[in-house]
Design a protein around this motif. Structure first.
Motif, PDB file in Angstrom:
ATOM      1  N   LEU A   2      -3.203 -43.632  -8.597  1.00  0.00           N
ATOM      2  CA  LEU A   2      -1.917 -43.673  -9.283  1.00  0.00           C
ATOM      3  C   LEU A   2      -1.027 -42.543  -8.757  1.00  0.00           C
ATOM      4  CD1 LEU A   2      -0.349 -45.147 -11.516  1.00  0.00           C
ATOM      5  CD2 LEU A   2      -1.301 -43.509 -13.152  1.00  0.00           C
ATOM      6  N   ASP A   4       3.243 -41.075  -8.217  1.00  0.00           N
ATOM      7  CA  ASP A   4       4.662 -41.147  -8.577  1.00  0.00           C
ATOM      8  C   ASP A   4       5.409 -40.211  -7.640  1.00  0.00           C
ATOM      9  OD1 ASP A   4       7.197 -41.161  -9.605  1.00  0.00           O
ATOM     10  OD2 ASP A   4       6.602 -40.853 -11.689  1.00  0.00           O
ATOM     11  N   TYR A  25       6.189 -31.326 -16.073  1.00  0.00           N
ATOM     12  CA  TYR A  25       6.036 -32.529 -15.256  1.00  0.00           C
ATOM     13  C   TYR A  25       4.602 -32.666 -14.749  1.00  0.00           C
ATOM     14  CZ  TYR A  25      11.064 -33.508 -14.934  1.00  0.00           C
ATOM     15  OH  TYR A  25      12.366 -33.837 -15.213  1.00  0.00           O
ATOM     16  N   ASP A  27       1.818 -31.256 -15.897  1.00  0.00           N
ATOM     17  CA  ASP A  27       0.866 -31.487 -16.988  1.00  0.00           C
ATOM     18  C   ASP A  27       0.922 -32.938 -17.459  1.00  0.00           C
ATOM     19  OD1 ASP A  27       0.161 -28.818 -16.865  1.00  0.00           O
ATOM     20  OD2 ASP A  27       1.393 -28.225 -18.595  1.00  0.00           O
ATOM     21  N   ARG A  28       2.139 -33.465 -17.619  1.00  0.00           N
ATOM     22  CA  ARG A  28       2.278 -34.843 -18.082  1.00  0.00           C
ATOM     23  C   ARG A  28       1.703 -35.821 -17.056  1.00  0.00           C
ATOM     24  NH1 ARG A  28       5.607 -37.385 -21.774  1.00  0.00           N
ATOM     25  NH2 ARG A  28       5.323 -35.422 -22.910  1.00  0.00           N
ATOM     26  N   ALA A  29       1.913 -35.528 -15.788  1.00  0.00           N
ATOM     27  CA  ALA A  29       1.352 -36.389 -14.743  1.00  0.00           C
ATOM     28  C   ALA A  29      -0.163 -36.452 -14.860  1.00  0.00           C
ATOM     29  CB  ALA A  29       1.762 -35.872 -13.364  1.00  0.00           C
ATOM     30  N   GLN A  30      -0.789 -35.306 -15.041  1.00  0.00           N
ATOM     31  CA  GLN A  30      -2.245 -35.287 -15.146  1.00  0.00           C
ATOM     32  C   GLN A  30      -2.728 -35.963 -16.423  1.00  0.00           C
ATOM     33  OE1 GLN A  30      -2.801 -30.910 -14.037  1.00  0.00           O
ATOM     34  NE2 GLN A  30      -4.357 -31.905 -12.778  1.00  0.00           N
ATOM     35  N   GLN A  31      -1.990 -35.789 -17.507  1.00  0.00           N
ATOM     36  CA  GLN A  31      -2.360 -36.451 -18.757  1.00  0.00           C
ATOM     37  C   GLN A  31      -2.346 -37.966 -18.612  1.00  0.00           C
ATOM     38  OE1 GLN A  31       0.477 -34.899 -21.565  1.00  0.00           O
ATOM     39  NE2 GLN A  31      -0.311 -32.803 -21.413  1.00  0.00           N
ATOM     40  N   ARG A  32      -1.459 -38.466 -17.750  1.00  0.00           N
ATOM     41  CA  ARG A  32      -1.327 -39.911 -17.557  1.00  0.00           C
ATOM     42  C   ARG A  32      -2.181 -40.433 -16.400  1.00  0.00           C
ATOM     43  NH1 ARG A  32       5.008 -41.466 -18.857  1.00  0.00           N
ATOM     44  NH2 ARG A  32       4.991 -40.711 -21.006  1.00  0.00           N
ATOM     45  N   GLY A  33      -2.987 -39.570 -15.825  1.00  0.00           N
ATOM     46  CA  GLY A  33      -3.886 -40.008 -14.767  1.00  0.00           C
ATOM     47  C   GLY A  33      -3.262 -40.110 -13.396  1.00  0.00           C
ATOM     48  N   VAL A  34      -2.074 -39.524 -13.229  1.00  0.00           N
ATOM     49  CA  VAL A  34      -1.429 -39.520 -11.917  1.00  0.00           C
ATOM     50  C   VAL A  34      -2.174 -38.547 -11.012  1.00  0.00           C
ATOM     51  CG1 VAL A  34       0.693 -38.950 -10.666  1.00  0.00           C
ATOM     52  CG2 VAL A  34       0.815 -40.153 -12.859  1.00  0.00           C
ATOM     53  N   GLN A  35      -2.495 -38.994  -9.812  1.00  0.00           N
ATOM     54  CA  GLN A  35      -3.260 -38.162  -8.887  1.00  0.00           C
ATOM     55  C   GLN A  35      -2.400 -37.522  -7.805  1.00  0.00           C
ATOM     56  OE1 GLN A  35      -5.818 -41.758  -8.643  1.00  0.00           O
ATOM     57  NE2 GLN A  35      -7.452 -40.280  -8.306  1.00  0.00           N
TER      58      GLN A  35
END
Length: 201
Positions: A2, A4, A25, A27-35
């Motif tokens: 994933l 963005d 930004y 932290d939120r990316a990691q919370q949503r599983g963005v790699q």
């Protein structure tokens, strides 16, 4: 995986590169599983990017890339090359937001569609996209069919017919096409590019 790669930290000039703001930004990316996340600003805000802060905040468990989203305007190719060479970029996104001097995707200029022939608008837009692709200046093509943002559709040729020849040029290049969900929140209520184009990619 994933990813963005279209995150505007300063948005349209409202915000600034600060550690606390940037970490929100990340932290939120990691919370949503963005790699992998791409921090990319419009080129008119390039002087506001804090390249050293981006480097300092890099994490082992989140790939962070820094880029620019550059408006492609015919005749501006040499200045775009210089801009790219002057900054420590991981990627460069090319996009079209202007037809001549008309900022067609800006809410203040939306009414311009009412005064123009929609088929000519689409034709003019995709001529610019074709020139963007053939310039070979960019790594990513941003929101390929942005021209549909307000829900206006061509009459004589559909979007796929406009873009099909351009897809052949893209496939022959090292560029990739961004799949952008922002259109789902716009009047068109559709991703960029549309599913029909994605299926032909």
């Amino acid at each position: 995986m994933l990813v963005d790669y279209h995150v505007h930290v300063v948005a349209h000039g409202e915000y600034h590169y600060r550690e606390e703001w940037l970490n929100q930004y990340l932290d939120r990316a990691q919370q949503r599983g963005v790699q992998a996340i791409g921090l990319v600003e419009h080129d008119q805000f390039k002087e506001r990017i804090d390249w050293r802060l981006i480097e300092a905040l890099k994490r082992t468990d989140l790939h962070i890339a820094a880029g620019l989203e550059i408006d492609f305007v015919p005749g501006r190719e040499e200045s775009i090359k210089r801009m790219i060479d002057q900054h420590p970029l991981d990627f460069v996104m090319g996009s079209v937001h202007f037809i001549n001097d008309w900022a067609f995707d800006h809410p203040d200029h939306r009414a311009g569609f009412d005064a123009l022939d929609i088929d000519q608008v689409y034709s003019d837009y995709y001529v610019l996209i074709d020139k963007l692709v053939k310039s070979r200046l960019f790594d990513i093509i941003g929101h390929l069919d942005l021209i549909k943002i307000w829900g206006h559709r061509p009459i004589k040729k559909d979007s796929l017919q406009h873009v099909q020849p351009i897809l052949h040029s893209i496939k022959a290049s090292p560029m990739v096409i961004e799949i952008n969900s922002a259109g789902l929140r716009k009047p068109v209520q559709e991703m960029y590019p549309c599913r029909q184009i994605i299926e032909k990619m």
